[in-house]
Write a protein that holds these residues in place. Structure first.
Motif, PDB file in Angstrom:
ATOM      1  N   PRO A   1       0.104   5.405 -24.998  1.00 16.72           N
ATOM      2  CA  PRO A   1       0.878   6.561 -24.522  1.00 16.72           C
ATOM      3  C   PRO A   1      -0.149   7.266 -23.452  1.00 16.72           C
ATOM      4  N   GLY A   2       0.679   7.432 -22.416  1.00 14.78           N
ATOM      5  CA  GLY A   2       0.062   8.127 -21.282  1.00 14.78           C
ATOM      6  C   GLY A   2      -0.282   7.300 -20.334  1.00 14.78           C
ATOM      7  N   VAL A   3      -0.381   5.905 -20.437  1.00 12.22           N
ATOM      8  CA  VAL A   3      -0.943   5.051 -19.365  1.00 12.22           C
ATOM      9  C   VAL A   3       0.231   4.573 -18.706  1.00 12.22           C
ATOM     10  N   ILE A   4       0.004   4.553 -17.431  1.00 17.84           N
ATOM     11  CA  ILE A   4       0.986   4.286 -16.502  1.00 17.84           C
ATOM     12  C   ILE A   4       0.992   2.639 -16.056  1.00 17.84           C
ATOM     13  N   ASP A   5       2.058   2.124 -16.160  1.00 14.09           N
ATOM     14  CA  ASP A   5       2.222   0.505 -16.053  1.00 14.09           C
ATOM     15  C   ASP A   5       2.265   0.407 -14.446  1.00 14.09           C
ATOM     16  N   PHE A   6       1.528   0.094 -13.731  1.00 14.38           N
ATOM     17  CA  PHE A   6       1.745   0.052 -12.140  1.00 14.38           C
ATOM     18  C   PHE A   6       2.732  -0.785 -11.828  1.00 14.38           C
ATOM     19  N   ALA A   7       2.885  -2.083 -12.358  1.00 13.68           N
ATOM     20  CA  ALA A   7       3.863  -3.152 -11.964  1.00 13.68           C
ATOM     21  C   ALA A   7       5.453  -2.569 -12.201  1.00 13.68           C
ATOM     22  N   THR A   8       5.318  -1.677 -13.354  1.00 12.63           N
ATOM     23  CA  THR A   8       6.894  -1.028 -13.707  1.00 12.63           C
ATOM     24  C   THR A   8       7.055  -0.211 -12.481  1.00 12.63           C
ATOM     25  N   GLU A   9       6.209   0.643 -12.322  1.00 12.14           N
ATOM     26  CA  GLU A   9       6.465   2.021 -11.721  1.00 12.14           C
ATOM     27  C   GLU A   9       6.396   1.697 -10.326  1.00 12.14           C
ATOM     28  N   VAL A  10       5.514   0.653  -9.689  1.00  8.48           N
ATOM     29  CA  VAL A  10       5.451   0.673  -8.275  1.00  8.48           C
ATOM     30  C   VAL A  10       6.700   0.052  -7.616  1.00  8.48           C
TER      31      VAL A  10
ATOM     32  N   ALA B   1       0.834  -1.194   0.177  1.00  8.91           N
ATOM     33  CA  ALA B   1       0.088   0.090   0.060  1.00  8.91           C
ATOM     34  C   ALA B   1       0.900   1.357  -0.011  1.00  8.91           C
ATOM     35  N   ALA B   2       1.819   1.232   0.759  1.00  8.22           N
ATOM     36  CA  ALA B   2       2.876   2.286   0.957  1.00  8.22           C
ATOM     37  C   ALA B   2       3.314   2.541  -0.625  1.00  8.22           C
ATOM     38  N   LYS B   3       4.004   1.664  -1.320  1.00  9.32           N
ATOM     39  CA  LYS B   3       4.305   1.832  -2.765  1.00  9.32           C
ATOM     40  C   LYS B   3       3.607   2.430  -3.516  1.00  9.32           C
ATOM     41  N   ALA B   4       2.292   1.849  -3.482  1.00 10.11           N
ATOM     42  CA  ALA B   4       1.210   2.118  -4.272  1.00 10.11           C
ATOM     43  C   ALA B   4       1.084   3.633  -4.065  1.00 10.11           C
TER      44      ALA B   4
ATOM     45  N   ARG C   1       0.962   9.567  -5.313  1.00 10.63           N
ATOM     46  CA  ARG C   1       1.104  10.974  -5.175  1.00 10.63           C
ATOM     47  C   ARG C   1       2.209  11.386  -6.018  1.00 10.63           C
ATOM     48  N   GLU C   2       3.163  10.594  -6.419  1.00  9.75           N
ATOM     49  CA  GLU C   2       4.472  11.238  -7.055  1.00  9.75           C
ATOM     50  C   GLU C   2       4.205  11.147  -8.683  1.00  9.75           C
ATOM     51  N   GLU C   3       3.350  10.179  -9.073  1.00 10.47           N
ATOM     52  CA  GLU C   3       3.172  10.312 -10.549  1.00 10.47           C
ATOM     53  C   GLU C   3       1.669  10.591 -10.955  1.00 10.47           C
ATOM     54  N   CYS C   4       0.687  10.792  -9.969  1.00 10.90           N
ATOM     55  CA  CYS C   4      -0.478  11.258 -10.298  1.00 10.90           C
ATOM     56  C   CYS C   4      -1.067  12.268  -9.659  1.00 10.90           C
ATOM     57  N   ASP C   5      -0.143  12.724  -8.808  1.00  9.21           N
ATOM     58  CA  ASP C   5      -0.634  13.787  -7.811  1.00  9.21           C
ATOM     59  C   ASP C   5      -1.934  13.679  -7.026  1.00  9.21           C
TER      60      ASP C   5
ATOM     61  N   VAL D   1       9.509   0.675  -7.860  1.00  7.13           N
ATOM     62  CA  VAL D   1      10.938   1.535  -7.669  1.00  7.13           C
ATOM     63  C   VAL D   1      10.490   2.537  -6.450  1.00  7.13           C
ATOM     64  N   GLN D   2       8.982   2.263  -5.996  1.00  5.59           N
ATOM     65  CA  GLN D   2       8.545   3.463  -5.008  1.00  5.59           C
ATOM     66  C   GLN D   2       9.196   2.905  -3.515  1.00  5.59           C
ATOM     67  N   GLY D   3       9.103   4.010  -2.824  1.00  2.68           N
ATOM     68  CA  GLY D   3       9.427   3.674  -1.259  1.00  2.68           C
ATOM     69  C   GLY D   3       8.636   2.785  -0.729  1.00  2.68           C
ATOM     70  N   ASP D   4       9.368   2.143   0.406  1.00  2.00           N
ATOM     71  CA  ASP D   4       8.658   1.293   1.170  1.00  2.00           C
ATOM     72  C   ASP D   4       7.707   1.953   2.324  1.00  2.00           C
ATOM     73  N   ASP D   5       7.882   3.018   2.464  1.00  3.68           N
ATOM     74  CA  ASP D   5       7.025   3.767   3.420  1.00  3.68           C
ATOM     75  C   ASP D   5       6.396   5.161   2.869  1.00  3.68           C
ATOM     76  N   PHE D   6       5.480   5.197   3.631  1.00  3.74           N
ATOM     77  CA  PHE D   6       4.264   6.439   3.215  1.00  3.74           C
ATOM     78  C   PHE D   6       4.002   7.280   4.063  1.00  3.74           C
TER      79      PHE D   6
END
Length: 238
Positions: A132-141, A43-46, A51-55, A143-148
């Motif tokens: 184009p423009g569609v975010i791939d969740f599996a690729t992006e998530v 949940a933290a990664k997502a 927040r970072e990619e979708c504001d 690399v995200q931080g483990d804490d939110f």
């Protein structure tokens, strides 16, 4: 307090290493088990991604076109952790989270923010050939931080689900847990879908809100459910 903190709190305070979400898909043979700690990590990664990619921030309307899946749990908790408002009508959403089969449907709605697509693959497979423009969740998530840590406080009267506030949604989930006979420590076997408000409340929120754990069965084979009740040591079946 965010709705995520409220529904994850009982599990994280009690025994965070015990299974919280156990997911079966009888069509694929998949079985995934997540502890409270692992669920919170996903949940933290997502949430960081949103927040970072979708504001996504307090009040941002987000719709989900996703099945009753363990990754859907992470997505929902992420939206609420950001303070986002889960809406039922995709036309009212700024962002749409969808599975691979509904990318075209999501794009047809043309949300002003955009679309995040989930492969729902157990091994984190990304999606190729996305428009184009569609975010791939599996690729992006990954690399995200483990804490939110939320940047802004989310008030109890902030909208959380279909216009209901954080306080209202939590109270309703706890009320239904009592009516369904759910309590802390229960292990709940469920085949309920989360595509309706009642299904999401009874099949997920009510379970988590009282500190129970969930064994969610998708594409369930009825012949396997009694055996699964025993092997997973479930106490209640929805």
């Amino acid at each position: 307090m965010t709705l995520t903190a409220a529904v994850l709190g009982p599990a994280l305070i009690g025994d965070p290493a015990r299974p919280l979400i156990t997911y079966y898909d009888d069509a694929t043979g998949e079985r995934i088990e997540l502890s409270a700690v692992t669920t919170a990590n996903w949940a933290a990664k997502a949430a960081n991604l949103l927040r970072e990619e979708c504001d996504v921030e307090p009040g941002t309307p987000v719709a989900l076109l996703l099945p009753a899946h363990w990754q859907t749990v992470a997505a929902l908790l992420a939206v609420w952790w950001c303070g986002g408002h889960v809406v039922t009508d995709p036309a009212d959403a700024e962002w749409l989270l969808c599975d691979e089969d509904r990318v075209d449907l999501a794009l047809a709605v043309a949300p002003p923010g955009g679309v995040v697509a989930l492969s729902l693959d157990a091994f984190g497979r990304g999606l190729s050939g996305l428009p184009p423009g569609v975010i791939d969740f599996a690729t992006e998530v990954r690399v995200q931080g483990d804490d939110f840590v939320p940047w802004e406080a989310v008030e109890d009267d902030a909208p959380a689900l279909a216009g209901g506030t954080v306080a209202e949604v939590l109270a309703d989930a706890r009320r239904r847990a009592t009516e369904l006979g759910l309590a802390a420590g229960d292990r709940v076997l469920s085949t309920m879908e989360w595509s309706t408000l009642d299904g999401l409340r009874d099949g997920l929120l009510a379970v988590l809100a009282v500190g129970a754990s969930l064994v969610q069965c998708r594409n369930a084979d009825p012949a396997k459910l009694d055996h699964r009740m025993r092997t997973e040591r479930c106490t209640i079946r929805l």
